[in-house]
Design a protein around this motif. Structure first.
Motif, PDB file in Angstrom:
ATOM      1  N   LYS A  87     -10.340  -5.597   2.929  1.00  0.00           N
ATOM      2  CA  LYS A  87     -11.139  -4.479   3.533  1.00  0.00           C
ATOM      3  C   LYS A  87     -11.389  -4.793   4.960  1.00  0.00           C
ATOM      4  N   CYS A 113      -7.814  -3.903   6.767  1.00  0.00           N
ATOM      5  CA  CYS A 113      -7.531  -2.505   6.890  1.00  0.00           C
ATOM      6  C   CYS A 113      -8.281  -1.820   7.971  1.00  0.00           C
ATOM      7  N   VAL A 131       0.973  -1.272  -0.059  1.00  0.00           N
ATOM      8  CA  VAL A 131       0.228   0.122  -0.177  1.00  0.00           C
ATOM      9  C   VAL A 131       0.887   1.228  -0.009  1.00  0.00           C
ATOM     10  N   GLY A 167       0.608   5.341   6.253  1.00  0.00           N
ATOM     11  CA  GLY A 167      -0.674   3.998   6.447  1.00  0.00           C
ATOM     12  C   GLY A 167      -1.675   4.188   7.302  1.00  0.00           C
ATOM     13  N   LEU A 194      -3.957   3.282   4.270  1.00  0.00           N
ATOM     14  CA  LEU A 194      -4.835   2.056   4.475  1.00  0.00           C
ATOM     15  C   LEU A 194      -6.258   2.427   4.474  1.00  0.00           C
ATOM     16  N   ILE A 203      -0.410  -7.426   4.119  1.00  0.00           N
ATOM     17  CA  ILE A 203      -0.488  -6.236   3.774  1.00  0.00           C
ATOM     18  C   ILE A 203       0.563  -5.472   4.361  1.00  0.00           C
ATOM     19  N   GLU A 259      -7.040   2.176   0.542  1.00  0.00           N
ATOM     20  CA  GLU A 259      -7.175   0.668   0.437  1.00  0.00           C
ATOM     21  C   GLU A 259      -8.466   0.153   0.702  1.00  0.00           C
ATOM     22  N   MET A 260      -8.844   0.387   2.285  1.00  0.00           N
ATOM     23  CA  MET A 260      -9.870  -0.013   2.593  1.00  0.00           C
ATOM     24  C   MET A 260     -11.278   0.390   1.950  1.00  0.00           C
TER      25      MET A 260
END
Length: 288
Positions: free
Chosen positions: A245, A248, A199, A286, A203, A279, A206-207
């Motif tokens: 998901k 994160c 990532v 992050g 985060l 991850i 990404e989530m």
């Protein structure tokens, strides 16, 4: 008569045993079964830098040998084709794909990292998400063609086959995923990591991307995503996207504690390793 019936039954059982999960589940997908099979078929081209195999009648995968089995996908319609990603170093890639399809080919990238755009040189134009333009100078410094932009939600008509582009930031700011809703699969590049997710944004991004694609996959009956580093047993299922998901979110909410890593993954010093995926992220960016 009984002996003949018994032999017939045995043959039928043997046939079921060797039938690929993809065929068994044609009308009812089960992610764990299909994810345990290598969907790459016969070799149609091979040299020192890449091997192309058939995925289905009008779709092929190329696997490069330089960066973790980097994957590129040739997707053909009745009128034209697109090449999704270009590997790290594949000389005369345009001539290679011309041996596989007679249709005109347009180059498109899931994102602008070097192991996905290194082979774009022979193509007069390449399409990508403008969000990755900040990393283009480093990763495409020798590219002489024209860079054009993809748009979130746009549909690429190949003639009898449509590919929808959905932006999936997280790995990079400009990551994009290509979906073939009629065939119930997509091509995600490194958006979900191929089991090792890096990532480079944060985060939260990404989530929310994983949540969006989770909903998209459910709504459109997408069975799996071909990743950017497909090794034959790491297709990205709906469950994988859901797990990313949730992981994160748990980190962001303080419910899951990450561990320190060696920082060799692009300066990422934190990681979680669970549910078949790692991850990696930076503690500086992050936790946002």
């Amino acid at each position: 008569m009984k002996k003949t019936t018994f032999i017939t039954a045995i043959v039928a059982i043997m046939m079921m045993a060797v039938t690929p999960a993809f065929a068994q589940e044609e009308n009812g997908y089960k992610g764990t079964e299909i994810n345990s099979r290598d969907l790459r078929g016969k070799v149609v081209y091979q040299d020192d830098e890449v091997v192309f195999r058939q995925l289905d009648e009008h779709t092929w995968i190329g696997n490069g040998h330089r960066v973790y089995n980097e994957s590129l996908y040739l997707v053909e319609g009745n009128d034209r084709a697109i090449l999704i990603d270009a590997g790290t170093r594949i000389p005369e890639l345009d001539k290679i794909v011309a041996k596989i399809t007679s249709k005109p080919v347009t180059m498109m990238a899931t994102h602008a990292h070097g192991d996905h755009v290194g082979g774009v040189g022979p193509f007069p134009e390449v399409y990508l998400n403008a969000g990755d333009m900040p990393i283009v100078p480093n990763n495409m410094r020798n590219y002489k063609g024209q860079i054009k932009y993809l748009y979130d939600g746009e549909v690429i008509d190949l003639g009898g086959r449509e590919i929808e582009v959905i932006f999936t930031p997280g790995h990079t700011a400009g990551s994009a995923t290509f979906f073939d809703k009629a065939k119930h699969y997509g091509f995600s590049g490194d958006a979900f990591g191929s089991t090792n997710l890096l990532v480079f944004t944060n985060l939260s991004t990404e989530m929310y991307t994983a949540e969006r694609i989770e909903n998209y996959m459910r709504k459109n009956d997408i069975h799996f995503l071909f990743p950017g580093h497909y090794s034959g047993d790491n297709l990205e299922t709906l469950q994988r996207v859901t797990d990313i998901k949730n992981m994160c979110r748990e980190i962001l909410d303080g419910q899951r504690k990450p561990t320190a890593s060696n920082g060799n993954s692009g300066g990422m010093d934190m990681m979680v390793d669970d549910k078949g995926v790692r991850i990696n992220f930076s503690s500086r960016s992050g936790m946002k």
